[in-house]
Design a protein around this motif. Sequence first.
Motif, short mmCIF file in Angstrom:
data_model
loop_
_atom_site.label_atom_id
_atom_site.label_comp_id
_atom_site.label_asym_id
_atom_site.label_seq_id
_atom_site.Cartn_x
_atom_site.Cartn_y
_atom_site.Cartn_z
N TRP A 230 0.83 -1.21 0.00
CA TRP A 230 0.00 0.00 0.00
C TRP A 230 0.87 1.26 0.00
O TRP A 230 0.64 2.19 -0.78
N ARG A 231 1.88 1.27 0.86
CA ARG A 231 2.76 2.44 0.90
C ARG A 231 3.51 2.60 -0.42
O ARG A 231 3.62 3.72 -0.95
N ALA A 232 4.02 1.50 -0.96
CA ALA A 232 4.75 1.57 -2.23
C ALA A 232 3.87 2.11 -3.35
O ALA A 232 4.34 2.81 -4.25
N ALA A 233 2.57 1.79 -3.29
CA ALA A 233 1.65 2.20 -4.34
C ALA A 233 1.14 3.62 -4.19
O ALA A 233 0.76 4.26 -5.18
N THR A 234 1.13 4.13 -2.96
CA THR A 234 0.45 5.40 -2.70
C THR A 234 1.34 6.52 -2.18
O THR A 234 0.93 7.68 -2.18
N ASP A 235 2.54 6.19 -1.70
CA ASP A 235 3.42 7.20 -1.11
C ASP A 235 4.58 7.49 -2.06
O ASP A 235 5.52 6.68 -2.17
N PRO A 236 4.56 8.61 -2.76
CA PRO A 236 5.62 8.90 -3.72
C PRO A 236 6.98 9.13 -3.08
O PRO A 236 8.00 9.14 -3.77
N THR A 237 7.03 9.29 -1.75
CA THR A 237 8.29 9.54 -1.07
C THR A 237 8.94 8.27 -0.54
O THR A 237 10.04 8.33 0.00
N CYS A 238 8.28 7.12 -0.69
CA CYS A 238 8.85 5.89 -0.11
C CYS A 238 10.07 5.46 -0.93
O CYS A 238 10.18 5.75 -2.12
N PRO A 239 11.00 4.75 -0.29
CA PRO A 239 12.20 4.30 -1.02
C PRO A 239 11.84 3.23 -2.05
O PRO A 239 10.77 2.62 -1.98
N MET A 240 12.75 2.99 -2.98
CA MET A 240 12.49 1.97 -3.99
C MET A 240 12.38 0.59 -3.35
O MET A 240 11.53 -0.22 -3.72
N ARG A 241 13.26 0.27 -2.39
CA ARG A 241 13.23 -1.02 -1.70
C ARG A 241 12.58 -0.85 -0.35
O ARG A 241 13.05 -0.08 0.49
N LEU A 242 11.51 -1.60 -0.12
CA LEU A 242 10.74 -1.45 1.11
C LEU A 242 10.63 -2.81 1.81
O LEU A 242 9.95 -3.71 1.32
N PRO A 243 11.33 -3.00 2.95
CA PRO A 243 11.20 -4.27 3.67
C PRO A 243 9.82 -4.38 4.31
O PRO A 243 9.22 -3.38 4.69
N ALA A 244 9.33 -5.61 4.43
CA ALA A 244 8.00 -5.85 5.00
C ALA A 244 8.10 -6.92 6.07
O ALA A 244 8.46 -8.06 5.78
N GLY A 245 7.79 -6.53 7.32
CA GLY A 245 7.91 -7.44 8.45
C GLY A 245 9.12 -7.09 9.28
O GLY A 245 10.14 -6.61 8.76
N ALA A 246 9.01 -7.35 10.60
CA ALA A 246 10.07 -6.95 11.51
C ALA A 246 11.41 -7.60 11.18
O ALA A 246 12.47 -6.97 11.29
N ASP A 247 11.39 -8.86 10.78
CA ASP A 247 12.65 -9.53 10.44
C ASP A 247 13.27 -8.95 9.18
O ASP A 247 14.49 -8.79 9.09
N ALA A 248 12.44 -8.63 8.20
CA ALA A 248 12.95 -8.02 6.97
C ALA A 248 13.52 -6.63 7.24
O ALA A 248 14.56 -6.26 6.68
N VAL A 249 12.85 -5.86 8.10
CA VAL A 249 13.35 -4.53 8.47
C VAL A 249 14.71 -4.65 9.14
O VAL A 249 15.63 -3.88 8.85
N ALA A 250 14.86 -5.64 10.04
CA ALA A 250 16.14 -5.84 10.72
C ALA A 250 17.24 -6.21 9.73
O ALA A 250 18.36 -5.70 9.82
N LEU A 251 16.92 -7.07 8.77
CA LEU A 251 17.90 -7.44 7.77
C LEU A 251 18.34 -6.24 6.94
O LEU A 251 19.53 -6.05 6.68
N MET A 252 17.37 -5.43 6.53
CA MET A 252 17.69 -4.25 5.73
C MET A 252 18.55 -3.28 6.53
O MET A 252 19.51 -2.70 6.00
N THR A 253 18.22 -3.10 7.79
CA THR A 253 18.97 -2.17 8.64
C THR A 253 20.40 -2.65 8.84
O THR A 253 21.35 -1.87 8.72
N ASN A 254 20.57 -3.93 9.13
CA ASN A 254 21.90 -4.48 9.39
C ASN A 254 22.74 -4.54 8.12
O ASN A 254 23.96 -4.45 8.18
N ARG A 255 22.07 -4.67 6.98
CA ARG A 255 22.79 -4.73 5.73
C ARG A 255 23.46 -3.40 5.42
O ARG A 255 24.53 -3.36 4.85
#
Length: 248
Positions: free
Chosen positions: A223-248
Amino acid sequence: MKTVLITGCSSGFGLETARIFLDRGWSVIATMRTPREDVLPASDHLRILPLDVTNQSSIERVVDAAGPIDVLVNNAGIGWLNALEGTPMDVIRETFETNTFGTMAMTQAILPHLREQGSGTIVNVTSSVTLKPLHLLSAYTASKAAVNAFTEVLALELEPFNVHVRIVLPGRAPDTSFGQNARARLQSGIPDAYAELAQRVFTSWQQDAGAVTHARDVAEAVWRAATDPTCPMRLPAGADAVALMTNR
């Protein structure tokens, strides 16, 4: 009223994404291999259409029936887990046909409409396994990583036409039918030489009480990717995915 076309809506991420867009006032075209009218609430703003993303004729029929759309969500996908030695090439091709070439074919079919109307968004759902190497996932990860690279280049091509492209990267989702139904298939035919490694992997999954991803997490990210023009190109979904993206 804006319109979204979503692939792979029979369960899991696609089904929850369709629900969110319906609840928030969008017209929804929910596609699946075998249409089921009982998975979503009846609505004048909902159409359920058959779609096999590995079949060009099926894709063309859906695009023609859909008419003008504002957002395409490429969500349809299949999983696979095995050592490369234990993975037949026809399984690798099947995985790429759905996860990679299906996404590219759907995108290619809808692009002329988005380009001509001078607006629109394409959201490709891939996986957080592309953020960190994991055992026994070489074929599956490759099919999703290819979509990531494809999306990044496509974004450059479509920028002059005001068409946006985003990637949603879900984490591990054991409570979806994708995760539940895949386990028996994913564990079949593991070579003896990799049996000990596979057992360690499966045991660690069973004992892992850490953060996971729920279908709602992915739907909200789409929903955010479709409606928020300011969101980043890569958007993690879920707490574990967010942690992976952050640590990466």
